[in-house]
Structure formats: structure tokens, C-alpha cells
Design a protein around this motif. Sequence first.
Motif, PDB file in Angstrom:
ATOM      1  N   UNK A 117       0.830  -1.209   0.000  1.00  0.00           N
ATOM      2  CA  UNK A 117       0.000   0.000   0.000  1.00  0.00           C
ATOM      3  C   UNK A 117       0.862   1.256   0.000  1.00  0.00           C
ATOM      4  N   UNK A 118       2.007   1.189   0.663  1.00  0.00           N
ATOM      5  CA  UNK A 118       2.859   2.370   0.773  1.00  0.00           C
ATOM      6  C   UNK A 118       3.415   2.820  -0.568  1.00  0.00           C
ATOM      7  N   UNK A 119       3.631   1.878  -1.492  1.00  0.00           N
ATOM      8  CA  UNK A 119       4.205   2.239  -2.788  1.00  0.00           C
ATOM      9  C   UNK A 119       3.146   2.342  -3.881  1.00  0.00           C
ATOM     10  N   UNK A 120       1.877   2.277  -3.495  1.00  0.00           N
ATOM     11  CA  UNK A 120       0.796   2.300  -4.485  1.00  0.00           C
ATOM     12  C   UNK A 120       0.394   3.708  -4.902  1.00  0.00           C
ATOM     13  N   UNK A 129      -4.196  10.594   1.557  1.00  0.00           N
ATOM     14  CA  UNK A 129      -3.153  11.427   2.167  1.00  0.00           C
ATOM     15  C   UNK A 129      -3.668  12.624   2.950  1.00  0.00           C
ATOM     16  N   UNK A 130      -4.891  13.080   2.641  1.00  0.00           N
ATOM     17  CA  UNK A 130      -5.441  14.218   3.369  1.00  0.00           C
ATOM     18  C   UNK A 130      -5.750  13.882   4.825  1.00  0.00           C
ATOM     19  N   UNK A 138       8.585  10.768   1.586  1.00  0.00           N
ATOM     20  CA  UNK A 138       9.095   9.419   1.776  1.00  0.00           C
ATOM     21  C   UNK A 138       8.289   8.398   0.989  1.00  0.00           C
ATOM     22  N   UNK A 139       7.140   8.832   0.436  1.00  0.00           N
ATOM     23  CA  UNK A 139       6.214   7.925  -0.270  1.00  0.00           C
ATOM     24  C   UNK A 139       5.847   6.732   0.599  1.00  0.00           C
ATOM     25  N   UNK A 140       5.433   7.020   1.796  1.00  0.00           N
ATOM     26  CA  UNK A 140       5.024   5.955   2.706  1.00  0.00           C
ATOM     27  C   UNK A 140       4.117   6.492   3.788  1.00  0.00           C
TER      28      UNK A 140
END
Length: 235
Positions: A117-120, A129-130, A138-140
Motif C-alpha cells: 500500500x505504501x508504494x501504491x 493522504x489528506x 518518503x512515499x510511505x
Amino acid sequence: MRTKLLYVIIFSLFFQWIYSQENKEDFLRFNIKYKNESLIQNKKYISLSKDTLQIETFRFYVSNIKLILIDNSEISEEKSYHLIDIEEPNSQIISISKKLNKEIKKVVFSLGIDSTASVSGALSGDLDPTKGMYWAWQSGYINFKIEGKSSSCKTRNKAFQFHIGGYLKPNYAIRTIELETKNSNFEINVDLAELFNQIKLSEINSIMIPGSKAMDIADNAKLMFTISESLPNEK
């Protein structure tokens, strides 16, 4: 005529009851606490290290929920990502399935978000993200976030901040929680005292990036989770 009407009413109520039982859902309830009482934002608490602290923000992700039944069969939740937030009471109750016909003997879930999910990229729902739980740089995801104040902190406004995350080795901060039960009538306690009893806020009060310190906090965070069971007729 009255007898026939009575039979119609009885059968109608009976089938409504059958339908409600078949479609009744089970829930996981998370009780956020400090020691033996419900956690109240901004109330002053004292840790074992004699730190006086106030919790302003507490959010954490629960994912990959799996129920182990008495016959060792398993029920896994699809797309299992939930954000629990002290400011959102409804978030602390997770619908997991239709009413089960077998006792649950173990609940297994992850504290945090897995690497998939972190790299999706940008996602929706609780992963949006809100929600304030995503590191764009960090894209995580932040697995759990705790913010507050303590007189022990030599920081601006006496603030402490713990943003714990990381999905790449050696700083993979997601943790698996396994809780055994004696019956299906239970709730999950999340006791922040168990975490802060492992921390001296005068020495460590800000973790905002993945690393060894975040890994230590993630390890200690597992201590927060316990089962609170009740008798079958109490739930």
C-alpha cells in the motif's frame, strides 16, 4: 380472522428475527485508554517515569485483519486498512463480517501499513493522504502518530511528537499483533500508558522519520494492545 392475523404477525416477526441474525455483523471495538480509564484528550496523566503528559493527537492504522476460529479456520478481511482516531469515535468500531457461527480464538492484525500500500501512490478512504498520515517526501505511511505536551520536554511549547513509520528494511516499522480470546465477546484495549511507561520524555520526545529509534517505539507499541473479554450475555 383475528387468529389468522395473529399467525401472520408471529410468522412475520419470526422471519424478521431470522433475517436479522443472518445479516447481523460482528465488530472489532478499540477502546483507547490510559491505564484503566478512557483516554481524554489534553487531560494530564503521569507515566512510570514521572513524566506528566497530555495527549492531543492519537491515530493509528490497523490492517490485514484476520480472525482465527475455534476450528482453526480463518477469515481474512479484503482491502483491510482502517485508520483509528481518538477524535473520531466511529473509527474505533470496525465492521468485520456477517455474524459468525463459530467462536473466535485469536485476532491477528497489523499495526501500520504494509509496503504494498505504501508504494501504491495516492489512495482513497482511510488511506487518503489528506488524513495526515502520509509522508509525501518518503512515499510511505505513518503507522501511528502521537502528539502532545509534557513538562519534561525541553522543546518549544513543551511538545512531543512521535510519527512512527517506515516500510523498507532495515527500518520496517509495521508490527503484527496477535490476541487470544476465550470467547467471541471481547473488545480490544489500546492503553497508551503501556507505551509511555517505556519512554522518558526528557530524553526522547521527537521521532519524525524511519530509523532505529522508530523501530524501538514500534516494538514497545505492541504492549498497548490487550483483550477485554465479557460473558456471552454481556455483549
